[in-house]
Design an enzyme around this catalytic site. Sequence first.
Site, short mmCIF file in Angstrom:
data_model
loop_
_atom_site.label_atom_id
_atom_site.label_comp_id
_atom_site.label_asym_id
_atom_site.label_seq_id
_atom_site.Cartn_x
_atom_site.Cartn_y
_atom_site.Cartn_z
N MET A 126 0.83 -1.20 -0.15
CA MET A 126 0.10 -0.20 -0.01
C MET A 126 1.11 1.24 0.08
O MET A 126 0.66 2.23 -0.75
CB MET A 126 -0.93 0.08 1.50
CG MET A 126 -1.78 -0.96 1.43
SD MET A 126 -2.86 -0.84 2.83
CE MET A 126 -2.24 -2.52 3.86
N GLU A 128 3.62 4.18 -0.18
CA GLU A 128 4.48 4.58 -1.13
C GLU A 128 5.40 5.77 -0.49
O GLU A 128 4.89 6.19 0.68
CB GLU A 128 3.78 5.53 -2.39
CG GLU A 128 2.64 4.46 -2.90
CD GLU A 128 1.97 5.04 -4.20
OE1 GLU A 128 2.15 6.31 -4.41
OE2 GLU A 128 1.25 4.35 -4.74
N ALA A 131 3.07 8.50 0.40
CA ALA A 131 1.70 8.03 0.96
C ALA A 131 1.65 7.07 1.98
O ALA A 131 2.01 5.63 1.27
CB ALA A 131 0.64 7.70 -0.18
N GLY A 132 1.39 7.30 3.25
CA GLY A 132 1.48 6.08 4.14
C GLY A 132 -0.11 6.20 4.81
O GLY A 132 -0.88 5.30 4.64
N THR A 159 7.07 -5.32 3.82
CA THR A 159 7.36 -6.50 4.57
C THR A 159 7.40 -7.50 3.76
O THR A 159 6.52 -7.88 2.68
CB THR A 159 6.32 -6.81 5.62
OG1 THR A 159 6.34 -5.72 6.44
CG2 THR A 159 6.59 -7.91 6.34
N GLU A 244 -5.61 -7.55 10.12
CA GLU A 244 -4.32 -6.99 10.32
C GLU A 244 -3.96 -6.45 11.36
O GLU A 244 -2.93 -6.63 12.21
CB GLU A 244 -3.97 -6.23 8.90
CG GLU A 244 -2.65 -5.50 9.27
CD GLU A 244 -2.24 -4.67 8.04
OE1 GLU A 244 -2.64 -4.95 7.01
OE2 GLU A 244 -0.99 -4.18 8.22
N GLN A 338 14.62 -0.15 31.47
CA GLN A 338 15.24 0.54 32.67
C GLN A 338 15.55 -0.49 33.76
O GLN A 338 16.60 -0.45 34.48
CB GLN A 338 14.23 1.48 32.98
CG GLN A 338 14.44 2.44 34.13
CD GLN A 338 15.63 3.54 33.53
OE1 GLN A 338 15.70 3.70 32.39
NE2 GLN A 338 16.19 4.06 34.32
N GLY A 342 22.27 -1.09 32.64
CA GLY A 342 22.96 -1.03 31.54
C GLY A 342 22.91 -2.27 30.55
O GLY A 342 23.06 -2.09 29.29
N GLY A 366 -1.14 1.22 10.42
CA GLY A 366 -2.00 2.24 10.74
C GLY A 366 -1.38 2.85 12.19
O GLY A 366 -1.28 2.09 13.26
C1 LIG Z 1 9.08 -2.25 9.14
C2 LIG Z 1 7.94 -1.46 8.37
C3 LIG Z 1 7.10 -2.60 7.74
C4 LIG Z 1 6.12 -2.13 6.99
N1 LIG Z 1 5.30 -3.08 6.16
C5 LIG Z 1 4.35 -2.61 5.29
C6 LIG Z 1 3.76 -3.41 4.41
O1 LIG Z 1 4.02 -4.76 4.50
N2 LIG Z 1 2.93 -2.85 3.71
C7 LIG Z 1 2.79 -1.43 3.25
O2 LIG Z 1 1.78 -1.33 2.67
N3 LIG Z 1 3.04 -0.59 4.19
C8 LIG Z 1 4.21 -1.17 5.46
N4 LIG Z 1 4.60 -0.48 6.14
C9 LIG Z 1 4.31 1.10 6.04
C10 LIG Z 1 3.52 1.65 7.32
O3 LIG Z 1 2.25 0.97 7.02
C11 LIG Z 1 3.46 3.08 7.12
O4 LIG Z 1 4.81 3.35 7.50
C12 LIG Z 1 2.53 3.72 8.20
O5 LIG Z 1 1.46 3.41 7.63
C13 LIG Z 1 2.82 5.15 8.44
O6 LIG Z 1 2.77 5.72 7.19
P1 LIG Z 1 3.99 6.89 6.83
O7 LIG Z 1 5.40 6.25 7.18
O8 LIG Z 1 3.80 7.55 5.37
O9 LIG Z 1 3.97 8.19 7.94
P2 LIG Z 1 2.97 9.58 7.53
O10 LIG Z 1 1.68 9.15 7.11
O11 LIG Z 1 3.83 10.52 6.95
O12 LIG Z 1 3.00 9.78 9.24
C14 LIG Z 1 3.78 11.01 9.88
C15 LIG Z 1 3.32 11.05 11.21
O13 LIG Z 1 2.07 12.00 11.05
C16 LIG Z 1 1.02 11.10 11.66
N5 LIG Z 1 -0.12 11.55 11.13
C17 LIG Z 1 -0.52 11.22 9.69
N6 LIG Z 1 -1.96 11.71 9.33
C18 LIG Z 1 -2.30 12.24 10.58
C19 LIG Z 1 -3.64 12.76 11.08
N7 LIG Z 1 -4.68 12.80 10.23
N8 LIG Z 1 -3.91 13.10 12.41
C20 LIG Z 1 -2.63 12.89 13.38
N9 LIG Z 1 -1.39 12.52 12.93
C21 LIG Z 1 -1.01 12.11 11.86
C22 LIG Z 1 1.16 9.97 11.75
O14 LIG Z 1 0.43 9.07 12.86
C23 LIG Z 1 2.73 9.78 12.00
O15 LIG Z 1 3.15 10.08 13.48
C24 LIG Z 1 5.64 -0.80 6.83
C25 LIG Z 1 6.60 0.10 7.49
C26 LIG Z 1 7.52 -0.28 8.30
C27 LIG Z 1 8.47 0.68 9.01
#
Ligand SMILES: Cc1cc2nc3c(=O)[nH]c(=O)nc-3n(C[C@H](O)[C@H](O)[C@H](O)COP(=O)(O)OP(=O)(O)OC[C@H]3O[C@@H](n4cnc5c(N)ncnc54)[C@H](O)[C@@H]3O)c2cc1C
Length: 381
Positions: A126, A128, A131-132, A159, A244, A338, A342, A366
Amino acid sequence: MQRTLYDEDHDAFRSTARTFLAKEVVPFHDDWEKEGLVDRRIWTAAGAQGLLGTDVPEQYGGGGVKDFRYNAVLTEETIAVGASGVGFSLHNDVTAPYLTELTTDEQKQRWLPGFVTGEIITAIAMTEPGAGSDLQGITTSAKRDGSDLVLTGQKTFITNGIHADLVLVVARTDPDAKAAHGLSLIAVERGMPGFERGRNLDKIGMHAQDTAELFFDDVRVPASNVVGELNQGFIHLMTMLPQERLSIAVAAIAGARTIFDRTLEYVKDRKAFGRPVGSFQHNRFVLAEMATELELAETYLDKAILEHNEGRYTVVDAAMAKWWTTEMQKRVVDRCVQLHGGYGFMREYPVARAYTDTRITTIYGGTTEIMKEIVGRSLGV
Ligand SMILES: Cc1cc2nc3c(=O)[nH]c(=O)nc-3n(C[C@H](O)[C@H](O)[C@H](O)COP(=O)(O)OP(=O)(O)OC[C@H]3O[C@@H](n4cnc5c(N)ncnc54)[C@H](O)[C@@H]3O)c2cc1C
């Protein structure tokens, strides 16, 4: 309180999982952490033990039982041995429902037997670079051309991204649709021309888990690889995301429990000022608080799993479980570091590894903030 969630069939499955992990995973996990991914062989070894696709219909080689307790057992056992690189839960808990519930008979025949044997490792893409949390921002797109869809775009943080043979890619198929509508799930298979993997990403934890960038450069995907209905991807995601998130909650509680139990042993043994460090009132209170939170969490989780089995588990239920349990885990692991002093900072101690391995749980699947948005909106505010 005694947990009554599991019966003897689950206990037998647990025993199989435990034996498998002890033999096939634990002795090698440190090496895989250095290599940045697990040996592919464990997937087929797990398949041979019946650990993959317990809910896949028997006619495709699966366990044929739709009971999330089996998924939970495998996750609990995997977490208990600290095998943070093993991506079975992504496969069993996250992608399985898309492949069992949204697919045509022809797709089931093509993919499910390999899913169960571990020859087809799956992923879902999902996220990009731009776009997360906000799926409205997805720019990966697929345009119809004859009997194919031509897919272009980029995904990140995926993943199982390096090992995956089948990736469910969320792409925009209707450019005119507003917001998150007009998305579809497109199954991209290993070897399709134009489908390339980028970096296996360098993370602060989960070093044996392959988390990768994926690139799609005019990949011709047959329209018969659309999973579910065209342009209904967002609805499909909303339907499947509760499982999920429940899976992440299972892992969070199991992870917190494992580290708490180890810490309890440690603080009974470790002495300062002539007495066990756990016996100082401050630390005893900290331990008491964690023990209470874990007990409450496990009781709540067991109810959640049964609700999910009954088909009553909602997006809001899952959002509550996901944010609370993962924040609880973060709190517990931090406090356990904690309590180790150490030594809690030394990677030879499981608590130190857990500190970095589990920091992601409040983010992926999410974020906590997005989960609270879902819950808050359900309250009409
Ligand atoms: C180890 C790992 C495995 C993953 N596996 C997958 C996978 O298999 N498939 C996949 O598609 N993705 C995967 N992800 C992606 C993951 O789901 C996203 O990183 C996550 O959803 C957050 O998106 P972002 O990183 O773009 O953060 P952003 O969307 O940029 O968010 C940055 C910050 O802003 C906050 N924020 C955003 N919108 C709001 C709002 N409306 N109100 C308040 N706060 C907000 C967020 O909570 C966060 O604290 C993975 C990520 C990691 C690190």
